[in-house]
Design a protein around this motif. Sequence first.
Motif, short mmCIF file in Angstrom:
data_model
loop_
_atom_site.label_atom_id
_atom_site.label_comp_id
_atom_site.label_asym_id
_atom_site.label_seq_id
_atom_site.Cartn_x
_atom_site.Cartn_y
_atom_site.Cartn_z
N ASN A 1 25.89 40.06 43.18
CA ASN A 1 26.91 41.03 43.60
C ASN A 1 27.98 40.35 44.43
O ASN A 1 28.54 40.92 45.37
CB ASN A 1 26.28 42.17 44.41
CG ASN A 1 27.25 43.32 44.63
OD1 ASN A 1 28.02 43.69 43.74
ND2 ASN A 1 27.26 43.87 45.82
N ARG A 2 28.27 39.12 44.06
CA ARG A 2 29.26 38.35 44.81
C ARG A 2 30.60 39.06 44.82
O ARG A 2 31.10 39.52 43.78
CB ARG A 2 29.41 36.96 44.17
CG ARG A 2 30.27 36.03 44.97
CD ARG A 2 30.22 34.63 44.42
NE ARG A 2 31.03 33.73 45.20
CZ ARG A 2 31.08 32.41 45.00
NH1 ARG A 2 30.34 31.86 44.05
NH2 ARG A 2 31.84 31.65 45.75
N ASP A 3 31.18 39.19 45.99
CA ASP A 3 32.47 39.86 46.18
C ASP A 3 32.45 41.32 45.77
O ASP A 3 33.50 41.92 45.53
CB ASP A 3 33.58 39.12 45.41
CG ASP A 3 33.72 37.67 45.85
OD1 ASP A 3 33.49 37.39 47.04
OD2 ASP A 3 34.05 36.83 45.01
N GLY A 4 31.26 41.92 45.66
CA GLY A 4 31.17 43.34 45.37
C GLY A 4 31.47 43.75 43.95
O GLY A 4 31.63 44.94 43.66
N GLY B 1 35.97 39.18 35.54
CA GLY B 1 34.82 39.34 34.68
C GLY B 1 35.20 40.15 33.46
O GLY B 1 36.38 40.40 33.21
N ALA B 2 34.19 40.54 32.69
CA ALA B 2 34.44 41.35 31.49
C ALA B 2 33.31 42.34 31.31
O ALA B 2 32.14 42.02 31.55
CB ALA B 2 34.57 40.46 30.26
N ILE B 3 33.66 43.54 30.89
CA ILE B 3 32.68 44.53 30.46
C ILE B 3 32.52 44.36 28.96
O ILE B 3 33.50 44.42 28.21
CB ILE B 3 33.16 45.96 30.77
CG1 ILE B 3 33.17 46.20 32.27
CG2 ILE B 3 32.25 46.98 30.09
CD1 ILE B 3 31.80 46.22 32.90
N SER C 1 38.74 47.57 38.01
CA SER C 1 39.83 46.79 38.59
C SER C 1 40.50 47.55 39.73
O SER C 1 40.85 46.96 40.77
CB SER C 1 40.86 46.44 37.50
OG SER C 1 40.28 45.66 36.47
N LYS C 2 40.68 48.86 39.57
CA LYS C 2 41.28 49.67 40.64
C LYS C 2 40.38 49.70 41.86
O LYS C 2 40.84 49.63 43.00
CB LYS C 2 41.53 51.09 40.12
CG LYS C 2 42.66 51.19 39.10
CD LYS C 2 42.84 52.62 38.62
CE LYS C 2 43.94 52.72 37.58
NZ LYS C 2 44.08 54.12 37.05
N GLN D 1 39.34 47.83 47.51
CA GLN D 1 38.49 47.13 48.49
C GLN D 1 39.27 46.11 49.30
O GLN D 1 38.91 45.79 50.43
CB GLN D 1 37.33 46.43 47.78
CG GLN D 1 36.21 47.34 47.34
CD GLN D 1 35.02 46.54 46.83
OE1 GLN D 1 35.06 45.33 46.72
NE2 GLN D 1 33.94 47.23 46.52
N HIS D 2 40.34 45.58 48.71
CA HIS D 2 41.08 44.51 49.37
C HIS D 2 42.40 44.98 49.97
O HIS D 2 43.25 44.17 50.34
CB HIS D 2 41.34 43.37 48.37
CG HIS D 2 40.10 42.62 47.99
ND1 HIS D 2 39.25 43.06 47.00
CD2 HIS D 2 39.55 41.48 48.49
CE1 HIS D 2 38.24 42.21 46.88
NE2 HIS D 2 38.39 41.26 47.79
#
Length: 256
Positions: free
Chosen positions: A80-83, A217-219, A248-249, A254-255
């Motif tokens: 779960n790196r970087d959520g 990443g990719a789904i 992505s949203k 989060q940031h």
Amino acid sequence: MKKDTTLQTVSRAVRVLRCFDGGSLDLSLKELTERMALNKVTVLRLARTLVMEGLLVHDSRTGLYRLSFGCIGLARKLVNRDGLFECALTYMEEVRQNTNETVCLIVREELDRVTTHSLPSFQQVRFVLEVGDRRPVYMGAAGQCLISELSESELETIFAQADDRPGQEYKAVSKAEALDRLALVRKRGWAIGRGEWSSEAAGAAAPIHGSDGTVRGAISVVMPITRAADEYMENCARTAKKAALQISKELSRQHQ
């Protein structure tokens, strides 16, 4: 990577760990020796070292070796790196519900694409990518998405080196074909692949972007190739794209 820049002992230790098939096997020293194709003394020293480091367990009653739960400690936060997975899970479950196919979260590690999470289809006939599955990064729908925003120089490196893996066979993808596919990913926001990393599998995928616009990443929606008709694949791809945009949203929020 050139062989003369690596340590043989480290490579052998990693091979020992891989013999246990992700923790599903308990092996005797004899079985380990056969799998490693090395002499018994060398394998014994490797196994004892890994036991000392808390990565293997030796059962004194049975004489068998197995992976230690200590291995989990090495990677407990990696999944779960970087959520990313925390943001993705709800939307992955929605994609599985809407497609009834296996849904995976796949990320890039340099020249590889790695499956970090997998929600198997509930259908009797299904195709499942196991967590930790690793293949050349440009392969399949997910791979197309993962490299879709790379620079020309980065792509050159991938095309030159990513498939240089002895003992593994993949469907050949030419540089020209790969570039054509990347143009389509950038235009449509999704990708489709059939029979590349497995002759029996097909996939539809969409890229997940971070707050800085880079692909995180990719789904991927994975299915048996027998169900991979054009219209069905495109519907799966659009479903994956919708989820990827939502993830992505979430990452962007989060940031903020």
